[in-house]
Design a protein around this motif. Sequence first.
Motif, PDB file in Angstrom:
ATOM      1  N   ILE C  62      13.453   0.554   4.768  1.00 46.08           N
ATOM      2  CA  ILE C  62      13.474   0.680   3.652  1.00 46.08           C
ATOM      3  C   ILE C  62      14.035  -0.283   2.699  1.00 46.08           C
ATOM      4  N   GLU C  65      15.760  -1.930  -3.379  1.00 41.23           N
ATOM      5  CA  GLU C  65      14.977  -2.587  -5.128  1.00 41.23           C
ATOM      6  C   GLU C  65      15.656  -2.077  -6.053  1.00 41.23           C
ATOM      7  N   ASP C  70      11.000  -4.794 -10.270  1.00 43.54           N
ATOM      8  CA  ASP C  70      10.584  -3.491  -9.641  1.00 43.54           C
ATOM      9  C   ASP C  70       9.252  -4.072  -9.074  1.00 43.54           C
ATOM     10  N   HIS C  71       9.242  -5.131 -10.261  1.00 39.35           N
ATOM     11  CA  HIS C  71       6.893  -5.052  -9.769  1.00 39.35           C
ATOM     12  C   HIS C  71       6.650  -6.457  -8.717  1.00 39.35           C
ATOM     13  N   LEU C  74       7.573  -4.290  -5.450  1.00 43.80           N
ATOM     14  CA  LEU C  74       6.334  -4.141  -5.754  1.00 43.80           C
ATOM     15  C   LEU C  74       4.597  -4.922  -5.292  1.00 43.80           C
ATOM     16  N   VAL C  77       2.927  -4.332  -2.102  1.00 45.36           N
ATOM     17  CA  VAL C  77       1.717  -3.092  -1.911  1.00 45.36           C
ATOM     18  C   VAL C  77       0.895  -3.552  -2.267  1.00 45.36           C
ATOM     19  N   LEU C  78       0.936  -4.022  -3.649  1.00 49.23           N
ATOM     20  CA  LEU C  78      -0.699  -4.408  -3.592  1.00 49.23           C
ATOM     21  C   LEU C  78      -1.269  -5.031  -2.887  1.00 49.23           C
ATOM     22  N   ALA C  80      -1.294  -5.315   0.176  1.00 51.01           N
ATOM     23  CA  ALA C  80      -1.444  -5.056   1.139  1.00 51.01           C
ATOM     24  C   ALA C  80      -2.723  -4.302   1.215  1.00 51.01           C
ATOM     25  N   ALA C  81      -3.216  -3.468  -0.343  1.00 46.26           N
ATOM     26  CA  ALA C  81      -3.831  -2.508  -0.701  1.00 46.26           C
ATOM     27  C   ALA C  81      -5.395  -3.354  -0.023  1.00 46.26           C
ATOM     28  N   ASN C  83      -6.278  -6.946   1.176  1.00 44.54           N
ATOM     29  CA  ASN C  83      -6.745  -6.736   2.758  1.00 44.54           C
ATOM     30  C   ASN C  83      -5.780  -7.182   3.337  1.00 44.54           C
ATOM     31  N   ALA C  84      -5.791  -7.492   4.778  1.00 42.16           N
ATOM     32  CA  ALA C  84      -4.750  -7.283   5.735  1.00 42.16           C
ATOM     33  C   ALA C  84      -3.848  -8.358   6.266  1.00 42.16           C
ATOM     34  N   ALA C  87      -1.780  -9.336   3.612  1.00 46.19           N
ATOM     35  CA  ALA C  87      -0.734  -9.395   3.460  1.00 46.19           C
ATOM     36  C   ALA C  87      -0.077  -9.712   5.097  1.00 46.19           C
TER      37      ALA C  87
END
Lengths: 146, 512, 155
Positions: C62, C65, C70-71, C74, C77-78, C80-81, C83-84, C87
């Motif tokens: 968990i 946050e 919060d930007h 996150l 998250v962005l 990882a979207a 390039n592995a 990330a």
Amino acid sequence: MRDPHVILRVVSKFLIPFIALFAFYVQFHGDFGPGGGFQAGVILAASVILYALIFGLEAAKKAFPPSWIRIGMTLGVLLYGGTGVVTWILGGDFLSYGVLAHDAAHGQHYGIIAIELGVLCAVATVMIAIFYAFGSRQPEPDEEDW
Amino acid sequence: MDILSLFPAWLLEQGPAFIIVLPLLMGAITAILPSRKPAWWAALIVTLLCTATAFGLLLQVYSEGASLYTMGGWDPPHGISLVIDALSAPVLLLIAAMAVVTVIYAMPATIAEVEPKKRAPFYAAFLLCFAGLMGMVVTGDAFNVFVFLEVSSISTYALVAMGAARDRRALAAAYNYLIMGSIGATFFVIGLGFMYMETGTLNMADMSRILADLDGGSRVAKVGFGFIIIGLGLKLAMFPLHTWLPGAYAYSPTKVTVFLASTATKAALYLLLRFTFTVFDPSFDYVGIVLKYILIGVGVFGMIFASLQAIFQTDARRTLAYSSVAQVGYMLLGIGLATAAGLAAGYLHLLNHAIIKGGLFLAMGAFWYRFGITRIEDFSGLSKTMPWTMGAFMISGLSLIGVPFTAGFVSKVNLTIAAADKGWWWAVAVIVITSVLAIIYIGRILLAAYFGSPPLIDGEPAKKNEAPLMMLVPMWVLTLMSIAIGSNILGVGDNFVMASERAAALLLGTGG
Amino acid sequence: MFSVIFEQYNYGIVIILMMTGLYVVFASRNLIKKLVGLSIFQTSVFLLYITIGKVAGGQPPIVSESHGEDHASLEPVLVAAGNAKEAAAYGAGHSDVLYSNPLPHVLILTAIVVGVATLAIGLSLVVRIREVYGTIEEDDINALDYRYNLEGIED
């Protein structure tokens, strides 16, 4: 004529709203911890089923009519799919929540809230519909028999 | 004439997701539609749109190569990817086209077989099954395969049980199918769990890359492979795991039988190909052993035993069902050869058998619709009372046997040549023997129909009572397709053979 | 040897439940008991997935946050979207908290829903069989169907 189940009825009248409230707590807490649409839907359905068990299936069907339940099943699936269709319309891939708002992070928030709402609707109504379908096959027992 | 330019660009780009989402959402809407006619129109329009999209995707694959669609904008391996390549595109088009054919057929058939207030949910369950099958074929993520596999299977259990209005044995058959199908899906999930433990990813392309790096993986990967093969084998009715199939095919509504016989086992066979050749590689020694001994052994035993069992049935639908199990054995034999020719022959038989069996079961449904016939002895004289339907049945039956100028002949010849190339003359002998057995069980039916006399109804021979047009047209479309593939009219046969060869080349890694 | 058993007791439990469930499905002649066996079998698979997700010494997955930043939180998250590799490099540099693997939990949620749907359809089939045949013992149903197959009439 004294009601033979007065304790059950009074206690459940207190508890059922709290169970429903807990369901909504689990639903919105899914963003930050364990929870989410499926768990919340099952808890919400459990509160309705508890009402049906204690007050009778007819009373439950008057409070949550079967026609609404059928529409609710479809509405849940359409909410989830509809979020994807909205992202298509806004130009992204299917269910790419990033296009839903001015930046990707807020878009993810809105997208997840929308689909979890759809999941809640679908799961709760399906559980209630399964209960109605099984419960309607036999006539209800009389008050004194249980 | 560039047909590909007729398709809107958005459809070709978002096609993989569109082809799953449209039937899924329309299935949810169809369930609450008020009466039967709008439900049928909804099913027809959805399946036509999906067929057009599948055709466009097929043309795109053949002209531009494989395409990858990222669901939700997340790149693989984090996100779920949908892959259209030379292996999945023909199967996609096959399933969509068979769905259109069965929906057209379903208009008179469901009026006879399903009670009025259950018809809208019937079409809704059908659309969900269709969406599940599309998803299974298109997805590139292994757990997503399980999800769509179960979506299609659970709808199928419900659809098969709807035959109870006509024949009460449908309920026990649906229950049996449910138990065996759920065990199969759970075995698949166990295998998938072991693969996740070994590779740490669920994306099929990533899994194959990591397994190639590990050179086959440890015992965990071997166990995972075993579980996955058994799980998929239950779904595609591999020989000892096929016992759910005769009951499910015989007692379900005829539209469901046709759709199941043409698509469900074929999609599971596609998954077997995908996992055996793309995720795992036949060069790993354990995969080679499974291919050579288990798939071929099971295929050969299935061919012989199921054909023998088909001969001794009294119910014509069960005969065709056991014949389906035997034909799956042919496909497994082709796959087990693991050469380009063998794989191409197995894949071609996958496509051809769907068309042949579809035609046969459509004709069976028309016989029931007009005369209530299900047993072989009741077939006498049908050539005089239903000539067009019996003609379609005869041509599809000859195609099943493998008579020249029909589709079955093309795939059996290719399979025989592939087996002979590898020097396996015993396999050639088995193919010939099972074709002779097919002559026996199809010949029994044709003998009764063409050389028997119509039964007496009220003291007079039964009059000619042909099937309705909406049943005749799909039947003859499939029959003519079977002839067209066999005699290579308009180059259709060449297209099918080319599709199978490209798929085999993709599987063996020598081409796209 | 005992340390091996104590470290891997989860696999032992999974195997026991799996075999129990399968045996109940194969061996029982009552339709409801078969469904119970199927449920036990599926539950063992859920245990298999969840227990392999536990990382020794890992926190529950968990991300805490607070609303102001919060930007920033996150961003992984962005990234990882996209390039592995990026990330992984990002994660190695930034997080010094070890999390248990959250992916098996998501997979099992899906599998539980599938199991519930299968159970619902199975039970409704049993209800219908009971109404049509009058019994839910498989032997009695087979006997009734045997006469139905031979004579082609309702019993």
